[in-house]
Design a protein around this motif. Structure first.
Motif, short mmCIF file in Angstrom:
data_model
loop_
_atom_site.label_atom_id
_atom_site.label_comp_id
_atom_site.label_asym_id
_atom_site.label_seq_id
_atom_site.Cartn_x
_atom_site.Cartn_y
_atom_site.Cartn_z
N PHE A 115 0.79 -1.39 0.18
CA PHE A 115 0.01 0.11 0.22
C PHE A 115 0.88 1.32 0.22
O PHE A 115 1.79 1.19 0.72
N SER A 116 0.43 2.21 -0.76
CA SER A 116 1.10 3.49 -0.49
C SER A 116 0.63 4.23 0.88
O SER A 116 -0.40 3.80 1.45
N PRO A 117 1.46 5.08 1.41
CA PRO A 117 1.05 5.89 2.64
C PRO A 117 -0.35 6.24 2.57
O PRO A 117 -1.08 6.17 3.59
N GLU A 118 -1.08 6.80 1.43
CA GLU A 118 -2.29 7.40 1.39
C GLU A 118 -3.31 6.32 1.27
O GLU A 118 -4.30 6.40 2.03
N GLU A 119 -2.97 5.19 0.70
CA GLU A 119 -3.72 4.29 0.94
C GLU A 119 -4.01 3.69 2.32
O GLU A 119 -4.95 3.03 2.78
N LEU A 120 -2.76 3.49 2.91
CA LEU A 120 -2.71 2.70 4.24
C LEU A 120 -3.49 3.69 5.31
O LEU A 120 -4.33 3.34 6.10
N ILE A 121 -3.38 5.03 4.88
CA ILE A 121 -4.17 5.86 6.11
C ILE A 121 -5.51 5.80 6.04
O ILE A 121 -6.51 5.81 6.65
N GLU A 122 -5.98 5.79 4.61
CA GLU A 122 -7.57 5.81 4.15
C GLU A 122 -8.05 4.46 4.67
O GLU A 122 -9.48 4.16 5.25
N LYS A 123 -7.20 3.19 4.48
CA LYS A 123 -7.78 1.91 5.04
C LYS A 123 -7.90 1.99 6.63
O LYS A 123 -8.83 1.53 7.11
N SER A 124 -7.00 2.52 7.09
CA SER A 124 -6.86 2.84 8.80
C SER A 124 -7.95 3.68 8.90
O SER A 124 -8.70 3.40 10.00
N ARG A 125 -8.27 4.83 8.40
CA ARG A 125 -9.48 5.64 8.80
C ARG A 125 -10.87 4.90 8.75
O ARG A 125 -11.72 5.04 9.56
N GLN A 126 -11.05 4.08 7.58
CA GLN A 126 -12.16 3.24 7.32
C GLN A 126 -12.40 2.40 8.46
O GLN A 126 -13.57 2.28 8.99
N ALA A 127 -11.23 1.62 8.89
CA ALA A 127 -11.33 0.51 9.95
C ALA A 127 -11.82 1.34 11.19
O ALA A 127 -12.54 0.76 12.11
N THR A 128 -11.17 2.29 11.43
CA THR A 128 -11.51 3.13 12.75
C THR A 128 -12.70 3.65 12.86
O THR A 128 -13.77 3.23 13.94
#
Length: 60
Positions: A26-39
């Motif tokens: 994952f790119s940093p942006e993808e990882l941030i977005e997936k983390s935000r969605q999970a949160t």
């Protein structure tokens, strides 16, 4: 995998390795977005409320 002295360390390192393998491409942006969605999903499923400060508290 390395043998750990305590079962908890073995479990933690296994979980970290699995997480790394799922997210290493994952790119940093993808990882941030997936983390935000999970949160957001966890917050919603637990019925929690996000409370934000109405104004910033001075830090000096």
């Amino acid at each position: 995998m390395e043998k750990w002295k305590y079962k908890s360390l073995e479990w933690i390192h296994k979980a970290r390795e699995q997480n790394y393998n799922k997210t290493k491409d994952f790119s940093p942006e993808e990882l941030i977005e997936k983390s935000r969605q999970a949160t957001d999903s966890a917050i919603k499923s637990m019925g929690l409320k996000v409370i934000r400060l109405k104004e910033r508290v001075p830090t000096h």
